[in-house]
Motif scaffolding. Sequence first.
Motif, PDB file in Angstrom:
ATOM      1  N   ASP A 160     -14.490   8.966  31.167  1.00  0.00           N
ATOM      2  CA  ASP A 160     -14.713   9.225  32.577  1.00  0.00           C
ATOM      3  C   ASP A 160     -14.260  10.638  32.949  1.00  0.00           C
ATOM      4  O   ASP A 160     -13.420  11.239  32.267  1.00  0.00           O
ATOM      5  CB  ASP A 160     -13.918   8.234  33.442  1.00  0.00           C
ATOM      6  CG  ASP A 160     -14.276   6.791  33.144  1.00  0.00           C
ATOM      7  OD1 ASP A 160     -13.451   5.900  33.460  1.00  0.00           O
ATOM      8  OD2 ASP A 160     -15.372   6.533  32.590  1.00  0.00           O
TER       9      ASP A 160
ATOM     10  N   LYS B 201     -24.005   5.450  37.261  1.00  0.00           N
ATOM     11  CA  LYS B 201     -22.579   5.528  36.968  1.00  0.00           C
ATOM     12  C   LYS B 201     -21.976   6.802  37.515  1.00  0.00           C
ATOM     13  O   LYS B 201     -20.902   7.226  37.091  1.00  0.00           O
ATOM     14  CB  LYS B 201     -22.353   5.423  35.464  1.00  0.00           C
ATOM     15  CG  LYS B 201     -22.717   4.051  34.921  1.00  0.00           C
ATOM     16  CD  LYS B 201     -22.569   3.964  33.434  1.00  0.00           C
ATOM     17  CE  LYS B 201     -22.968   2.564  32.967  1.00  0.00           C
ATOM     18  NZ  LYS B 201     -23.107   2.484  31.513  1.00  0.00           N
TER      19      LYS B 201
ATOM     20  N   THR C  43     -18.544   7.960  35.341  1.00  0.00           N
ATOM     21  CA  THR C  43     -17.928   6.915  34.525  1.00  0.00           C
ATOM     22  C   THR C  43     -18.792   6.620  33.307  1.00  0.00           C
ATOM     23  O   THR C  43     -20.020   6.733  33.363  1.00  0.00           O
ATOM     24  CB  THR C  43     -17.742   5.637  35.340  1.00  0.00           C
ATOM     25  OG1 THR C  43     -19.019   5.215  35.841  1.00  0.00           O
ATOM     26  CG2 THR C  43     -16.817   5.871  36.516  1.00  0.00           C
TER      27      THR C  43
END
Lengths: 109, 112
Positions: free
Chosen positions: A17, A59, A76
């Motif tokens: 991340d 994401k 992420t």
Amino acid sequence: QQPVQSPQAVILREGEDAVINCSSSKALYSVHWYRQKHGEAPIFLMILLKGGEQKGHDKISASFNEKKQQSSLYLTASQLSYSGTYFCGTIYNNNDMRFGAGTRLTVKP
Amino acid sequence: DAGVTQSPTHLIKTRGQHVTLRCSPISGHKSVSWYQQVLGQGPQFIFQYYEKEERGRGNFPDRFSARQFPNYSSELNVNALLLGDSALYLCASSALRQGEQYFGPGTRLTVT
């Protein structure tokens, strides 16, 4: 006046991340996020209006903290395709877009 | 739908010359903005035109000028070119004055 982005560069492994920050010393009307790959034009990711909203796209999500005049972009479970330079663009009351210097993101296998 | 188009894609000029760059926005978009991007930096705002009127101007000298036509296409003109004008010039269109911007592929200008 340009917004300030941090970090300047980040290197990730696939699946990790990352957070990219964009700060302004002036009151913001809105914050735009763009991604630019080498040799290509910037691509629009999302726009956040003042009011402290959050947005998400697959994401990749972002938040806008009006009190701090700061926006953060969250990536992420990064993928190789996320590599590129991320720019925040800020609009102040005079409606002109000002871009930060960019954050270079490299995702490695 | 066609995206934002710019012409030419590449251009080489000598110092002191004049250059005209062209941009066609996405159909239905009434706002066109121009940016200068040098390698390793973010785009620097030059002009915004909305509904054929100049709505914003960045910190660029008067050698830079632009206009928007009735069909919302736009031209960026730069006079008396300097070596420092070498850059990628990006055009972006948006439906709203403060909406998301869609960039064209850019014009790479080299001044020698």
